[in-house]
Design an enzyme around this catalytic site. Structure first.
Site, PDB file in Angstrom:
ATOM      1  N   ASP A  42      31.751  36.112  30.572  1.00  0.00           N
ATOM      2  CA  ASP A  42      32.258  35.375  31.553  1.00  0.00           C
ATOM      3  C   ASP A  42      32.738  36.333  32.712  1.00  0.00           C
ATOM      4  OD1 ASP A  42      32.791  33.136  32.983  1.00  0.00           O
ATOM      5  OD2 ASP A  42      34.781  32.705  31.955  1.00  0.00           O
ATOM      6  N   THR A 101      31.339  33.432  39.456  1.00  0.00           N
ATOM      7  CA  THR A 101      31.653  32.600  40.604  1.00  0.00           C
ATOM      8  C   THR A 101      31.172  33.264  41.855  1.00  0.00           C
ATOM      9  OG1 THR A 101      33.827  33.542  40.474  1.00  0.00           O
ATOM     10  CG2 THR A 101      33.354  31.627  39.529  1.00  0.00           C
ATOM     11  N   ARG A 133      35.488  19.903  34.977  1.00  0.00           N
ATOM     12  CA  ARG A 133      36.819  20.461  34.313  1.00  0.00           C
ATOM     13  C   ARG A 133      37.921  19.575  34.959  1.00  0.00           C
ATOM     14  NH1 ARG A 133      37.380  26.611  35.088  1.00  0.00           N
ATOM     15  NH2 ARG A 133      35.789  26.754  33.602  1.00  0.00           N
TER      16      ARG A 133
END
Length: 346
Positions: free
Chosen positions: A112, A161, A220
């Protein structure tokens, strides 16, 4: 010591339990991002028939859109294991060794925030991604020697991101690159309805639509809104989430009808009231709001930009008419020296 810095598990037990309850298990259960899911279904079916590992995959997009969800669904589709870590936890090449050497044939390694991985670690895993081997240097100076260690074939899944912060060579080594988009209100309403059923919480269709409409196009956020409405309904009502209960819960949480929360409105108030609507830099806004720059650029700005509350150019952030209207402010007229000048021959 290096191994202690590596994140090898998902979050704490309680959070993991909630994630397990709400995350889909298979690609066919994923709501939204259907084109991405269909392409991944083809890739999974192909690698099974060819008896090859799944190609390395890079997911990019704003936070909360399902990058980690896809990374946890794919091992279930392949019937294999997954190891999870994050870019900031990998400070040196030695931190990667426990992961790479413990990989099983066809297993998945998920990193991640891969754009935050140091360049030296990035270069270390190049041969692992291409040739399934790593080169380990033993010793120093003239007596140093290099050992090449073969690895089992695996799939690296990266989530970011900010894909632009990845180097070109790293980006090119991913065979599949998928960009995740924001969700529609209808897709979020379906997600909220399914998750409410998993939580044994009665939820009316109108309430699901109300929660979805105020969730900024992000699953989310929708799940967070659902958890809050569930707590509110249990504390103040009979546990059923109706449209009225959903509205009251979100109003109490200071989430307005457009899905903007306190930080969103504070961002607009800072930009408009203190900086005259801009242009101003994100660093100045972050310092004034006492928030991290990454919080503004990764969590607050994407939705405000998408919904045209603000715009961004080389000079900085600029409030748009919709941002002024939201706060009930009148948009200032441009100064004389800011108005477009006529051409030379006009």
């Amino acid at each position: 010591m290096g191994r202690e810095k590596v994140i090898t598990t998902v979050p704490a037990d309680e959070v993991q339990k909630h994630d397990a309850a709400l995350r889909p298990k298979l690609l066919k259960e994923v709501i939204g991002q259907r084109k991405v899911a269909e392409r991944l279904e083809v890739a999974v079916a192909g690698c099974k028939k060819l008896n090859e590992p799944l190609g390395h995959i890079l997911f990019d997009g704003p936070p909360g859109l399902g990058k980690t969800t896809f990374a946890t669904v794919l091992p279930n589709e392949l019937g294999t294991t997954v190891q999870m870590t994050s870019g900031p936890a990998l400070s040196k090449p030695a931190d990667m060794l426990p992961f790479l050497t413990n990989l099983e044939e066809g297993s998945i390694l998920f990193i991640d925030e891969i754009h935050r991985m140091p360049r030296v670690v990035e270069e270390f895993i190049y041969p692992a991604m291409e040739d399934f081997r790593i080169d380990i240097v033993l010793g120093e100076g003239m007596s140093a020697r290099t050992i090449s260690m073969a690895l089992k074939r695996f799939t690296l899944i990266g989530a970011t991101t900010r894909s632009g912060m990845l180097s070109g060579p790293m980006r090119d080594r991913f065979k599949i690159h998928e960009h995740l988009e924001f969700y529609s209100t209808e897709e979020l309403a379906r997600i909220v309805t399914v998750n409410a059923a998993k939580l044994n919480t009665p939820l009316s269709p109108a309430a699901a639509h109300e929660l979805a409409r105020r969730s900024r196009g992000t699953p989310r956020v929708a799940n967070s809104r659902l958890y809050w409405a569930r707590s509110y309904a249990a504390a103040r009502h009979d546990g059923n989430i109706t449209e009225e209960v959903a509205r009251a819960a979100l109003d109490m949480a200071e989430v307005d009808r457009d899905g903007l929360d306190r930080n969103d409105r504070k961002y607009l108030e800072t930009l408009i009231d203190l900086y005259g609507g801009g242009p101003t830099g994100v660093e100045a806004l972050a310092a004034t709001m006492n928030l991290a720059v990454d919080t503004l650029s990764d969590e607050i700005e994407p939705y405000l930009l998408r919904e045209q509350y603000v715009s961004r150019d080389r000079r900085g952030r600029i409030a748009m008419p919709r941002g002024f209207a939201l706060l009930g402010r009148s948009q200032p007229k441009p100064k004389a020296d800011e108005r477009p000048q006529s051409g030379l021959f006009e």
